[in-house]
Design a protein around this motif. Structure first.
Motif: not given
Length: 849
Positions: A262-263, A354-358, A393-397, A410-415
């Protein structure tokens, strides 16, 4: 006996043991509750409560489930509806097998004996079931259509057979995933430990309806049930990404390892991969020097529960298999591990770590010294700084860092951009996954619906032709309930000619999960004797979906979810028009034993309702169960307070049959409240009756039975204050009695019918049942109160009540209070030091030294 103070006449004692059986027989004789499904011109109302398992005797919990629903059925009939309120029995299941072993009988005999007992007990409670439409799911006339529906699902591709690791109970055999409970994985029915076994099983394709099952827009169901079903279905939006096994000295590489995430925005942070120990490529990819350790780990993981494996509190374990994978976004070769926190039944059985984000991946990486690379950061965060914890965290900024050409997005656009880029070369695609799994319906036991297929060496899986249904269970059976399916050893059942080629073939010996029986039974109620099909389409079009369904929330992800699936599947097979089974659902609470545990004979905490009925009568038990608290809450059983409900019914009895009597020892008996004229008194009781009539319907319709009964008790208390006065027995009194009995009738049907019939006889009118009366209309003028009742305290203790005009002044209120004989007796010649009118005259307190 009740003796009046003035006349010393005696009235007949309230005896429910004489009244209730007589009215039950009369209602049955008249067919009062049989529903005309075709010709009745009134609007239809289909009311259904979950049918019971025939365990042998009804306990107080069954009464708690049924009697409020029955009250609603009676209430709806009085409101002009053609109510259909059927009953049946969920008659298949392992308890019958176990009882047959214990008692040396047949499950069918045990089941039908219990059903007859429960029929009698249901009638004892005064339930208005339409017994002419009863279904018993263990009867071939019912389970024949389970088989027929299975074959339609098979034709539609909604039923299939597959080999799968299943949850296995040594007593109940195969279990569906939702029938395994607790962290220690126990059988939901018998509590035995559950293990995994690989078996060829039959499934229904519930996953085909996952998205539609998430749509609750057309039904009025409790929010907790909708949340539980939503979480159980577990829809996740993301992408499937293909990693490739790197070539090495042991194998050439190139195998695809597909993961779901999902990420996708974190792909550049994937520094290792983890496979489920059960993943099919583990054996192939494991290097020889790692094989012993990997094999041992796989065996150990198979013995663990899913709860244990997914726990966030236990230390992470895993084993490197020696092979490496290639991260498709940067070409990095990353190690492959197996670890028990990855499950083969979820997603693809492989994850990019992804250890940095899980948090789980972070703990794993710290233990094994693996690379941790931040690839998503909030503004101002140093992307190269060491990390002490995973950043989830999964924030808009947020924006991407350490992600090559995608840095700064951005995270969403990058994904989304990363997935689109990989998709160009066929290495990724957007994907939606679900936690929901197809419904495993195979059970390796005798007492259930035989699955109607035949196995032929030449023709393979052959459906039993419709004209050979039902496939009957053998009448004699050995070892039922032993954990081993006795049908496997019954040659007469097993051996059959193939319907296609005529050669000797073998029947399927699995039987269906008993939740199949309860997934469509409300349709069969409408045509239980139909011999040429499971349902009557004209009837279902006229009567379904069910208007109101009641039952426990514990069925949220089993029966209630399966029923929704079945309805949609039947609609797609062209059998019905509905896509939802029940328009409205109400979940009642559960009556527990006095020890706070679920009622069961084995725990010895069951309350026998027959004992209470013999002492107090069914009406008292009905009212007490509705009065003990909000119906949706339940709680531990306690008979404390049932005597108060019994006294209430005795008070109603006295009000109707002895309106002119007076209570001995009451100095104010037979006197109107101070300051109230006869005209005001008549207006007061009529106003109280119509206010109650105004408020009670909302309580019935919202299942607030406890507050409904409290209002009726308050009305009876109001009437009792006027018993023996000059207004008792007058027109307003009689109207109020009529309204009280009418409002009470759905909840306490027997005493209401008895008193109603006596009043009709006294008036010389022909008998018509109170339950066939139209619900009375509220007189708006009557609910405008001309008087009000004020509690009177002396030194803070409630001593009396006084009725005054609604617009009475403070001086008039004080004068009325001081004129009360009871207050004068308490004062005994003293003058109050202060008279306090609190709350704008809603309470009077006399302060006396």
């Amino acid at each position: 006996m009740t003796e009046t103070a003035d006349t010393r006449t005696r009235i007949e004692r309230y005896d429910p043991t004489a009244i209730e059986p007589r009215w039950q027989a009369r209602w049955a004789e008249l067919g009062l509750h049989e529903t005309d499904l075709e010709h009745d011109p009134r609007p239809n109302y289909y009311l259904l409560t979950m049918y019971p398992y025939p365990s042998g005797d009804l306990h107080i919990g069954h009464w708690y489930i049924v009697t409020p629903s029955d009250a609603l059925a009676r209430y709806r009939r009085m409101h002009g509806y053609n109510v259909f309120f059927p009953i049946g029995f969920d008659a298949f299941g392992l308890p019958a097998e176990n009882a047959a072993i214990k008692n040396g009988g047949h499950p069918f005999t045990w089941t039908m004996t219990n059903i007859e007992t429960m029929r009698r007990q249901f009638r004892t409670m005064g339930a208005t079931f339409d017994w002419t439409k009863e279904v018993v799911t263990a009867d071939p006339s019912y389970y024949r259509w389970n088989q027929w529906l299975f074959l339609r699902f098979l034709e539609a591709g909604l039923a299939y057979r597959a080999t799968s690791a299943v949850d296995w109970c040594p007593n109940d055999g195969t279990l569906a995933r939702e029938q395994v409970e607790g962290a220690d994985r126990r059988c939901w029915r018998c509590g035995a430990p559950v293990e995994k076994r690989d078996l060829a099983q039959w499934f229904l394709r519930t996953t085909a309806y996952a998205d539609e099952l998430l749509d609750f827009s057309g039904i009025d169901w409790p929010e907790p049930v909708k949340v539980m079903q939503t979480n159980w279905i577990g829809r996740s939006e993301g992408a499937e990404i293909d990693f490739e096994v790197a070539p090495d000295s042991v194998q050439p590489g190139g195998d695809r390892l597909r993961v779901f995430t999902t990420r996708p925005d974190t792909l550049f942070g994937a520094t290792f991969m983890v496979l489920a120990p059960e993943h099919p490529l583990v054996a192939q990819l494991t290097h020889p020097d790692r094989r012993d350790e990997v094999t041992a780990y796989v065996e150990r993981a198979r013995r663990e529960t899913e709860i244990e494996r997914l726990s966030t509190e236990r230390e992470k374990t895993g084993v490197a298999i020696g092979a490496k994978a290639i991260n498709p976004v940067n070409g990095e070769r990353i190690p492959i591990f197996i670890a028990d926190y990855v499950l083969s039944g979820y997603g693809t059985g492989a994850i990019m770590a992804v250890p940095a984000h899980d948090e789980r991946d972070f703990a794993f990486a710290m233990k094994f010294g693996l690379t941790i690379r931040r690839v998503v950061a909030a503004p101002g965060v140093d992307a190269a700084a060491p990390m002490e914890d995973a950043y989830v965290a999964h924030a808009s900024d947020e924006h991407l860092v350490n992600s090559g050409r995608f840095d700064g997005l951005s995270a969403d656009a990058g994904g989304a951009a990363i997935v689109a880029w990989l998709a160009e070369t066929g290495r990724a695609e957007p994907k939606v996954t679900y936690r929901l799994r197809d419904w495993l319906i195979s059970r390796q036991r005798y007492w259930g619906t035989p699955i109607p297929v035949i196995y032929c060496e030449r023709d393979g899986i052959v459906p039993v032709p419709d004209d050979q249904l039902p496939v009957l269970l053998p009448e004699t059976v050995d070892d039922a309930g032993s954990g081993d399916n006795p049908l496997n050893h019954d040659e007469a059942f097993l051996r059959v000619d193939c319907p296609r080629c005529g050669r000797t073939a073998r029947r399927e010996t699995d039987t269906m999960d008993t939740f199949i029986d309860s997934s469509w039974y409300w349709y069969r109620y409408l045509s239980p004797d139909k011999a040429d099909g499971p349902i009557d389409r004209a009837m279902t079009d006229r009567w379904t979906p069910v208007d109101q369904y009641t039952g426990g929330a514990e069925h949220a992800v089993m029966h209630l979810l399966y029923s929704r699936f079945f309805t949609k599947a039947m609609a797609d097979c062209g059998l019905i028009a509905d896509r939802e089974p029940f328009k409205r659902l109400f979940n009642q609470g559960q009556i527990l034993g006095a020890d706070g545990e679920r009622m069961s004979k084995s725990r010895g905490n069951v309350q026998d309702p027959d004992e209470l009925v013999s002492r107090y009568g069914a009406d008292t038990v009905r009212l007490f169960l509705m009065f003990m608290g909000p119906w949706d809450q339940g709680g531990p059983w306690s008979p404390t307070g049932i005597g108060g409900v019994y006294r209430f019914l005795n008070r109603v009895w006295t009000l109707v049959l002895d309106p002119h009597g007076r209570e001995p020892g009451d100095p104010e008996a037979g006197m109107l409240p101070a300051g109230q004229s006869p005209a005001e008194a008549r207006a007061a009781i009529r106003s109280a009756a119509h206010r109650t009539l105004r408020d009670v319907p909302a309580d019935y319709e919202a299942f607030r039975f406890n507050t409904m009964i409290a209002k009726l008790m308050e009305l009876a208390n109001t009437l009792f204050r006027y018993r023996g006065t000059e207004i008792a027995g007058g027109d307003e009194w009689n109207e109020t009695i009529r309204l009280l009995l009418t409002m009470l009738a759905p909840a306490a049907p027997h005493i209401s019918e008895e008193l109603w019939s006596r009043r009709l006889a006294e008036a010389g009118e022909a008998w018509t049942s109170i339950h066939a009366q139209a619900w009375p209309e509220v007189d708006p003028a009557a609910v405008v109160e001309s008087t009000r009742e004020i509690p009177v305290q002396v030194n803070g203790k409630l001593r009396d009540k006084v009725v005054v005009a609604s617009d009475a002044t403070d001086a008039e209120i004080q004068a009325a209070v001081l004129a009360r004989q009871r207050i004068a007796a308490i004062l005994d010649g003293r003058t109050p030091d202060r008279i306090v009118l609190a709350g704008g005259g809603k309470l009077v307190n006399l302060v006396v030294r």
